[in-house]
Design a protein around this motif. Structure first.
Motif, PDB file in Angstrom:
ATOM      1  N   GLU A  94     -22.235  98.725 -18.416  1.00 37.54           N
ATOM      2  CA  GLU A  94     -20.861  98.554 -18.872  1.00 37.54           C
ATOM      3  C   GLU A  94     -20.861  97.697 -20.126  1.00 37.54           C
ATOM      4  OE1 GLU A  94     -19.195  96.871 -15.335  1.00 37.54           O
ATOM      5  OE2 GLU A  94     -19.055  98.814 -14.352  1.00 37.54           O
ATOM      6  N   VAL A  95     -20.118  98.154 -21.132  1.00 30.44           N
ATOM      7  CA  VAL A  95     -20.081  97.492 -22.425  1.00 30.44           C
ATOM      8  C   VAL A  95     -18.629  97.238 -22.804  1.00 30.44           C
ATOM      9  CG1 VAL A  95     -20.708  97.688 -24.871  1.00 30.44           C
ATOM     10  CG2 VAL A  95     -22.162  98.743 -23.129  1.00 30.44           C
ATOM     11  N   SER A  96     -18.353  96.035 -23.280  1.00 29.34           N
ATOM     12  CA  SER A  96     -17.041  95.712 -23.814  1.00 29.34           C
ATOM     13  C   SER A  96     -17.222  95.492 -25.311  1.00 29.34           C
ATOM     14  CB  SER A  96     -16.487  94.451 -23.149  1.00 29.34           C
ATOM     15  OG  SER A  96     -15.205  94.167 -23.647  1.00 29.34           O
ATOM     16  N   ILE A  97     -16.474  96.249 -26.111  1.00 25.65           N
ATOM     17  CA  ILE A  97     -16.644  96.223 -27.562  1.00 25.65           C
ATOM     18  C   ILE A  97     -15.273  96.123 -28.227  1.00 25.65           C
ATOM     19  CG2 ILE A  97     -16.671  98.749 -27.727  1.00 25.65           C
ATOM     20  CD1 ILE A  97     -18.832  98.418 -29.951  1.00 25.65           C
ATOM     21  N   ASP A  98     -15.217  95.454 -29.386  1.00 28.80           N
ATOM     22  CA  ASP A  98     -13.957  95.331 -30.123  1.00 28.80           C
ATOM     23  C   ASP A  98     -13.335  96.701 -30.340  1.00 28.80           C
ATOM     24  OD1 ASP A  98     -14.412  92.621 -30.313  1.00 28.80           O
ATOM     25  OD2 ASP A  98     -15.111  92.695 -32.386  1.00 28.80           O
ATOM     26  N   CYS A  99     -12.014  96.765 -30.203  1.00 26.87           N
ATOM     27  CA  CYS A  99     -11.293  98.022 -30.393  1.00 26.87           C
ATOM     28  C   CYS A  99     -11.281  98.374 -31.880  1.00 26.87           C
ATOM     29  CB  CYS A  99      -9.870  97.881 -29.857  1.00 26.87           C
ATOM     30  SG  CYS A  99      -9.002  99.443 -29.755  1.00 26.87           S
ATOM     31  N   ARG A 140     -20.671 103.566 -32.075  1.00 18.82           N
ATOM     32  CA  ARG A 140     -21.639 102.465 -32.053  1.00 18.82           C
ATOM     33  C   ARG A 140     -22.295 102.342 -30.686  1.00 18.82           C
ATOM     34  NH1 ARG A 140     -17.630  98.381 -34.921  1.00 18.82           N
ATOM     35  NH2 ARG A 140     -17.756  99.231 -37.017  1.00 18.82           N
ATOM     36  N   VAL A 141     -21.526 102.565 -29.639  1.00 18.62           N
ATOM     37  CA  VAL A 141     -22.078 102.491 -28.287  1.00 18.62           C
ATOM     38  C   VAL A 141     -22.986 103.689 -28.015  1.00 18.62           C
ATOM     39  CG1 VAL A 141     -21.473 102.566 -25.834  1.00 18.62           C
ATOM     40  CG2 VAL A 141     -20.207 101.067 -27.376  1.00 18.62           C
ATOM     41  N   LEU A 142     -22.610 104.858 -28.505  1.00 17.33           N
ATOM     42  CA  LEU A 142     -23.407 106.050 -28.239  1.00 17.33           C
ATOM     43  C   LEU A 142     -24.709 106.093 -29.038  1.00 17.33           C
ATOM     44  CD1 LEU A 142     -20.625 108.770 -27.991  1.00 17.33           C
ATOM     45  CD2 LEU A 142     -21.854 107.630 -26.132  1.00 17.33           C
ATOM     46  N   ASP A 143     -24.744 105.454 -30.187  1.00 21.91           N
ATOM     47  CA  ASP A 143     -25.932 105.508 -31.042  1.00 21.91           C
ATOM     48  C   ASP A 143     -27.213 105.041 -30.336  1.00 21.91           C
ATOM     49  OD1 ASP A 143     -27.218 105.997 -33.629  1.00 21.91           O
ATOM     50  OD2 ASP A 143     -27.416 103.797 -33.692  1.00 21.91           O
ATOM     51  N   ILE A 167     -30.016  98.568 -23.019  1.00 16.77           N
ATOM     52  CA  ILE A 167     -29.278  97.321 -22.800  1.00 16.77           C
ATOM     53  C   ILE A 167     -29.527  96.345 -23.948  1.00 16.77           C
ATOM     54  CG2 ILE A 167     -29.158  95.281 -21.310  1.00 16.77           C
ATOM     55  CD1 ILE A 167     -29.806  97.323 -18.955  1.00 16.77           C
ATOM     56  N   ALA A 168     -30.785  96.203 -24.347  1.00 17.82           N
ATOM     57  CA  ALA A 168     -31.122  95.294 -25.447  1.00 17.82           C
ATOM     58  C   ALA A 168     -30.455  95.737 -26.749  1.00 17.82           C
ATOM     59  CB  ALA A 168     -32.639  95.220 -25.619  1.00 17.82           C
ATOM     60  N   LEU A 169     -30.411  97.036 -27.013  1.00 18.16           N
ATOM     61  CA  LEU A 169     -29.751  97.529 -28.220  1.00 18.16           C
ATOM     62  C   LEU A 169     -28.246  97.257 -28.176  1.00 18.16           C
ATOM     63  CD1 LEU A 169     -31.672 100.891 -28.683  1.00 18.16           C
ATOM     64  CD2 LEU A 169     -31.726  98.931 -30.245  1.00 18.16           C
ATOM     65  N   PHE A 170     -27.623  97.435 -27.010  1.00 21.06           N
ATOM     66  CA  PHE A 170     -26.199  97.120 -26.882  1.00 21.06           C
ATOM     67  C   PHE A 170     -25.941  95.650 -27.196  1.00 21.06           C
ATOM     68  CE2 PHE A 170     -25.320 100.650 -23.545  1.00 21.06           C
ATOM     69  CZ  PHE A 170     -25.062 101.563 -24.546  1.00 21.06           C
ATOM     70  N   THR A 190     -27.362  93.746 -29.211  1.00 21.32           N
ATOM     71  CA  THR A 190     -27.500  93.402 -30.634  1.00 21.32           C
ATOM     72  C   THR A 190     -26.317  93.870 -31.473  1.00 21.32           C
ATOM     73  OG1 THR A 190     -28.700  95.435 -31.206  1.00 21.32           O
ATOM     74  CG2 THR A 190     -30.021  93.544 -30.477  1.00 21.32           C
ATOM     75  N   LEU A 191     -25.442  94.694 -30.911  1.00 22.12           N
ATOM     76  CA  LEU A 191     -24.295  95.173 -31.675  1.00 22.12           C
ATOM     77  C   LEU A 191     -23.335  94.014 -31.918  1.00 22.12           C
ATOM     78  CD1 LEU A 191     -23.596  98.561 -29.840  1.00 22.12           C
ATOM     79  CD2 LEU A 191     -24.705  98.235 -32.057  1.00 22.12           C
ATOM     80  N   PRO A 192     -22.950  93.784 -33.185  1.00 21.90           N
ATOM     81  CA  PRO A 192     -22.137  92.607 -33.496  1.00 21.90           C
ATOM     82  C   PRO A 192     -20.753  92.598 -32.852  1.00 21.90           C
ATOM     83  CG  PRO A 192     -22.386  94.010 -35.427  1.00 21.90           C
ATOM     84  CD  PRO A 192     -23.265  94.579 -34.362  1.00 21.90           C
ATOM     85  N   SER A 193     -20.162  93.724 -32.579  1.00 21.87           N
ATOM     86  CA  SER A 193     -18.803  93.744 -32.035  1.00 21.87           C
ATOM     87  C   SER A 193     -18.763  93.838 -30.512  1.00 21.87           C
ATOM     88  CB  SER A 193     -18.016  94.892 -32.662  1.00 21.87           C
ATOM     89  OG  SER A 193     -18.707  96.106 -32.498  1.00 21.87           O
ATOM     90  N   VAL A 194     -19.928  93.748 -29.853  1.00 24.64           N
ATOM     91  CA  VAL A 194     -19.988  93.794 -28.389  1.00 24.64           C
ATOM     92  C   VAL A 194     -19.763  92.386 -27.840  1.00 24.64           C
ATOM     93  CG1 VAL A 194     -21.549  94.112 -26.427  1.00 24.64           C
ATOM     94  CG2 VAL A 194     -21.432  95.833 -28.220  1.00 24.64           C
ATOM     95  N   SER A 195     -18.796  92.263 -26.920  1.00 22.15           N
ATOM     96  CA  SER A 195     -18.525  90.955 -26.331  1.00 22.15           C
ATOM     97  C   SER A 195     -19.241  90.760 -24.993  1.00 22.15           C
ATOM     98  CB  SER A 195     -17.020  90.733 -26.169  1.00 22.15           C
ATOM     99  OG  SER A 195     -16.441  91.764 -25.404  1.00 22.15           O
TER     100      SER A 195
END
Length: 103
Positions: free
Chosen positions: A23-28, A35-38, A77-80, A82-87
């Motif tokens: 489960e990922v929470s990311i800025d709208c 970005r999540v699918l990449d 999980i590790a790639l998620f 590193t995404l800057p907009s993932v909270s």
């Protein structure tokens, strides 16, 4: 690697395949879903289930994978993370329901 559910180090994952929920929470933002699918595309896997919904100012994305290699799950999980907009990123390995005794 840490599991955001309780801030403790995640247990090492074996190479065995298993079912996973991430489960990922990311800025709208309009590009948030891509970005999540990449990271998933980079690992060459397709989720069995994908649900995305807007909750407040974030997009909550739930992904379920069937028979996913443990090392690939860790990489995703590790790639998620590193995404800057993932909270937040939470995950768990799904275990099949226990079977009761049949009389």
């Amino acid at each position: 690697m840490y599991n955001d559910e309780d801030d403790t180090p995640a247990a090492p994952v074996s190479d065995a395949h298993g079912d996973w929920r991430i489960e990922v929470s990311i800025d709208c933002h309009p590009a948030a879903i891509s970005r999540v699918l990449d990271p998933i595309v980079r690992q060459g896997v397709v989720p069995r289930r994908l649900v995305a919904e807007i909750v407040g100012d974030d997009i909550f994305v739930m992904l379920e994978f069937a028979a996913l290699d443990g090392q690939k799950a860790e990489r995703i999980i590790a790639l998620f993370q590193t995404l800057p907009s993932v909270s937040s990123v939470t995950w768990r390995r799904l275990h099949p329901p226990e079977l009761g005794e049949i009389a």
